[in-house]
Structures are given as C-alpha cells and as structure tokens.
Design an enzyme around this catalytic site. Sequence first.
Site, short mmCIF file in Angstrom:
data_model
loop_
_atom_site.label_atom_id
_atom_site.label_comp_id
_atom_site.label_asym_id
_atom_site.label_seq_id
_atom_site.Cartn_x
_atom_site.Cartn_y
_atom_site.Cartn_z
N ASP A 1 41.69 44.01 43.26
CA ASP A 1 42.76 43.52 42.41
C ASP A 1 43.08 44.52 41.30
OD1 ASP A 1 44.49 41.93 40.84
OD2 ASP A 1 43.42 40.13 41.45
N HIS B 1 45.54 43.93 38.94
CA HIS B 1 46.30 43.25 37.90
C HIS B 1 45.62 43.46 36.55
CE1 HIS B 1 47.85 41.17 41.48
NE2 HIS B 1 48.95 41.06 40.74
#
Length: 158
Positions: free
Chosen positions: A28, A30
Amino acid sequence: MTQQRMHPHPHGSPPQSRTVVLGVAASDAHAVANHLIAHALREAGFHVVNLGTCTPVSEFAEACVAHPQAEAVIIGSINGHALEDLRQLPSVKHADGIHCPVVLGGNLSVGSHKESSVLDRLRELGVDHILHDPADLPAVLDRLRDERSAVARSRAAS
C-alpha cells in the site's frame, strides 16, 4: 514535538513521551492518512516512529527491536490487501520481533461488501485491535496501556 496536543493533560504538564511504530502495509502506497495520523499522534504527545508506506512486516519488527519501549504497532491499509500484507505477522510475533499490540485500520478488504470473516482472519493473524475511526486511536492506545499496567500489577502481586 509541539506543545499543542489533541487531549491536553488535566494539570497542564505534558505527559511522559510514549512511543508508537506507525506504517502502511506492504503493498500500500497511500501516504496521506499515514501523515495525518502521525501528525495527530505527535500533537497528542507521542513519539512516532513513522516507517511510511509499503512497509513489510519484517520492518515493523525491526522498528520494535530498535524501540523496545514502543507501546503499539499501528498499521494502515487502504488498498484492501491487509490479509495478504500481514500473512507473516504470526511468525514474526512468535519470534518476538513484535512485542507490543498491533492496531490495524483502514479499508481492510477489497470490495464494497465487507464480511466479518475478514476481521476474524486478521485477528487470527495476530492483529490485536481493529480500528474503524482514526480519531479513536489515542483512546485505544490509552486503553492498551492501562491493560498492560493492570497485567504488570497482577504479576507483581502474585
């Protein structure tokens, strides 16, 4: 660390610095929520060891070894692949690489319909607390600290 905090100390003096390890799961990238959570925790008086995005379980373990005073490992997962990203968590916890509670939050599975079995499977992997609202994180950390203190007092009394 700044003097302004989310939850001011009732007597006006800052609490003793508490350490947490923060990062985003391995697959991930983000970063926005990670930075906002790190900022909020620092404002609340925490020392945040922020590992950033795309953090494998082994790096969380290395940070715990380097920071044995860490109260919790906080992992964010926005892309929905937490089960896959945390598959090594049981072996790492068993090897004492991660000695403190693991708190997980974010979008924990792919798809709009979330099955409760995903949460059960995450707990089976060794996630100690699943967070649904990042604003609850300081209270969760306080509760985990209080639980550890109660266990320590109980051991000392026996």
